[in-house]
Scaffold this motif. Structure first.
Motif, short mmCIF file in Angstrom:
data_model
loop_
_atom_site.label_atom_id
_atom_site.label_comp_id
_atom_site.label_asym_id
_atom_site.label_seq_id
_atom_site.Cartn_x
_atom_site.Cartn_y
_atom_site.Cartn_z
N ARG A 155 0.86 -1.18 0.00
CA ARG A 155 0.00 0.00 0.00
C ARG A 155 0.89 1.23 0.00
O ARG A 155 1.68 1.42 0.92
CB ARG A 155 -0.88 0.03 1.25
N TYR A 156 0.79 2.03 -1.06
CA TYR A 156 1.62 3.21 -1.20
C TYR A 156 0.86 4.41 -0.64
O TYR A 156 -0.14 4.83 -1.21
CB TYR A 156 1.98 3.42 -2.68
N ALA A 188 11.96 10.58 6.80
CA ALA A 188 12.03 11.38 8.03
C ALA A 188 10.65 11.80 8.51
O ALA A 188 10.45 12.06 9.70
CB ALA A 188 12.91 12.61 7.80
N GLU A 189 9.66 11.84 7.59
CA GLU A 189 8.31 12.30 7.95
C GLU A 189 7.39 11.16 8.37
O GLU A 189 6.26 11.41 8.79
CB GLU A 189 7.65 13.01 6.76
N GLY A 190 7.83 9.91 8.21
CA GLY A 190 6.98 8.78 8.61
C GLY A 190 6.84 7.73 7.53
O GLY A 190 7.66 7.67 6.59
N VAL A 191 5.79 6.93 7.64
CA VAL A 191 5.60 5.78 6.75
C VAL A 191 5.21 6.23 5.33
O VAL A 191 4.34 7.07 5.16
CB VAL A 191 4.50 4.85 7.31
N THR A 192 5.86 5.65 4.32
CA THR A 192 5.51 5.94 2.92
C THR A 192 4.86 4.73 2.24
O THR A 192 3.99 4.90 1.39
CB THR A 192 6.75 6.35 2.10
N VAL A 193 5.29 3.53 2.61
CA VAL A 193 4.76 2.30 1.98
C VAL A 193 4.58 1.23 3.07
O VAL A 193 5.45 1.09 3.93
CB VAL A 193 5.72 1.74 0.90
N GLU A 194 3.46 0.51 3.00
CA GLU A 194 3.21 -0.59 3.93
C GLU A 194 3.10 -1.89 3.13
O GLU A 194 2.64 -1.88 1.99
CB GLU A 194 1.89 -0.38 4.66
N MET B 148 0.43 6.90 -10.42
CA MET B 148 1.42 6.34 -9.50
C MET B 148 0.74 5.17 -8.78
O MET B 148 -0.47 5.16 -8.57
CB MET B 148 1.91 7.38 -8.52
N THR B 149 1.57 4.18 -8.37
CA THR B 149 1.02 2.99 -7.75
C THR B 149 0.29 3.33 -6.44
O THR B 149 0.86 4.00 -5.58
CB THR B 149 2.14 1.97 -7.45
N GLY B 150 -0.94 2.87 -6.31
CA GLY B 150 -1.69 3.03 -5.07
C GLY B 150 -1.57 1.77 -4.23
O GLY B 150 -1.12 1.80 -3.08
N THR B 151 -1.96 0.65 -4.81
CA THR B 151 -1.75 -0.66 -4.17
C THR B 151 -1.24 -1.63 -5.23
O THR B 151 -1.48 -1.43 -6.43
CB THR B 151 -3.04 -1.26 -3.57
N LEU B 152 -0.54 -2.65 -4.78
CA LEU B 152 -0.02 -3.67 -5.68
C LEU B 152 -0.05 -5.01 -4.94
O LEU B 152 0.40 -5.08 -3.79
CB LEU B 152 1.42 -3.33 -6.08
N THR B 153 -0.63 -6.02 -5.57
CA THR B 153 -0.69 -7.35 -4.94
C THR B 153 -0.08 -8.39 -5.87
O THR B 153 -0.43 -8.45 -7.05
CB THR B 153 -2.15 -7.74 -4.63
N VAL B 193 4.22 -15.66 -11.76
CA VAL B 193 3.78 -14.63 -10.81
C VAL B 193 2.65 -13.83 -11.44
O VAL B 193 2.72 -13.50 -12.62
CB VAL B 193 4.92 -13.65 -10.44
N GLU B 194 1.61 -13.54 -10.64
CA GLU B 194 0.49 -12.71 -11.10
C GLU B 194 0.44 -11.44 -10.24
O GLU B 194 0.78 -11.49 -9.06
CB GLU B 194 -0.83 -13.45 -10.93
N ALA B 195 -0.02 -10.36 -10.86
CA ALA B 195 -0.11 -9.09 -10.12
C ALA B 195 -1.37 -8.34 -10.48
O ALA B 195 -1.88 -8.45 -11.60
CB ALA B 195 1.10 -8.21 -10.43
N GLU B 196 -1.89 -7.58 -9.49
CA GLU B 196 -2.88 -6.57 -9.82
C GLU B 196 -2.61 -5.34 -8.98
O GLU B 196 -2.07 -5.41 -7.88
CB GLU B 196 -4.31 -7.09 -9.63
N GLY B 197 -2.96 -4.19 -9.54
CA GLY B 197 -2.65 -2.95 -8.84
C GLY B 197 -3.60 -1.84 -9.22
O GLY B 197 -4.29 -1.92 -10.25
#
Lengths: 219, 219
Positions: A155-156, A188-194, B148-153, B193-197
């Protein structure tokens, strides 16, 4: 399993190899960065290219047939020196040096420069995925539950700037051959990607099909 | 937006730059591969390292302050030459050459060698994620829905062997600023490998805040 080599290297030889290959690989990383950023004139680019080709030929006079694989010493600790994220001998690896707790908690402070760019000035979203895949796998391995990635979800939250960054990972839970791990990248500002992922012990590495200690290839 | 540079390069200059930087960067990629795989003796490693350091210093005599960013010519087509996956000037990039349809369908045939290893002989799971993030973004951009990527699985069906591979991506659906894309990596035996985003058009690039054509930085 092919590529897992037990070479029983001594601690002294190991330290010696690190001192040799660490700085050598770092020198090639600097060349990679300079290759992207250079604005010297065309004649100089061609001259440097010719010299690079000579150096490559010198290194290839005696080389492994394929990729590096993972070597193991007598302690059972692996040396994934070709690994794309942590490989001491891989100029593509930043490389991350990962701190680990037996509980599975892992963290790493690292720097990403020009080679890891996606959108201008930002870390490539896929590079964040690459790093988090490694970190979650490290967490699983550090907690005694090594595995290959089954699923991985990113999650970006916002763009990750190139520069000094931190990655953290931990085990969420574990059931038999499956381990769920989570992690994040921070500036430095915190989380960017989980990230969260499932890591699965490969069939060939399970106790019933083993003739040695379980490999922990992310060590 | 910083890093998006319109340099109005002519088609002739563009062809000239490709012919100069393409082979130069490829030569550095070969050096990267040889750095991982070499087994020459220690004196030779140290000698090559010293020469690499000299070449880096020559390239750094005149260089960009930061990362490469994305340059645009008069046609509006971008040159993401520093990009980690497709960058013509980035030795870390395999690089992928991506074929695209206006519908968003994309594909690429490429080779991954020693620098992209995770488990022995296999592509690093995170490298597959890196490539699929790029491919899904390419699909969104090719279909006129850059983001830009929001989520990627990622779903890893089996290990991906190092060697010749193919990646495919396409747009699944699109709603306003969000585009859902899917993709996969294949070896000779099929999908590994499969992906969706989900890809999201950044706020600064939306029509209401634009003073020029929408950037398509994955072009």
């Amino acid at each position: 399993m092919a590529g897992y080599v037990h070479d029983d290297i001594s601690p002294e030889d190991l330290a010696h190899q690190k001192a040799l290959y660490g700085p050598f690989t770092q020198a090639v990383r600097e060349l990679v960065d300079a290759t992207i950023r250079t604005e010297v004139d065309e004649d100089e680019i061609r001259a440097v290219q010719a010299e690079v080709e000579v150096l490559t030929a010198r290194l290839r006079k005696n080389q492994l047939d394929g990729a590096y694989g993972v070597r193991f010493g007598p302690t059972g600790r692996g040396r994934p020196w070709g690994n794309t994220v942590v490989g001491l001998r891989n100029p593509v690896a930043p490389p991350l040096v990962v701190e680990k707790q037996p509980t599975g908690e892992c963290w790493s402070d690292f720097h990403l420069g020009a080679p890891y760019e996606g959108p201008p000035g930002l870390v490539h979203g896929g590079v964040s995925a690459l790093i988090l895949d490694q970190m979650l796998g490290e967490a699983a391995g550090a907690g005694g539950k090594p595995g290959m990635t089954g699923t991985l979800t990113l999650r970006y939250r916002r763009g990750t700037p190139l520069g000094d960054l931190r990655a953290e990972a931990w085990i969420d839970r574990s059931e038999g051959i499956k381990t769920w791990a989570k992690g994040q990248i921070l500036d430095a500002e915190g989380v960017t990607v989980e990230a969260e992922g499932v890591f699965i012990l490969p069939r060939w590495a399970r106790p019933e099909s083993q003739d040695g200690p379980a490999p922990r290839y992310f060590e």
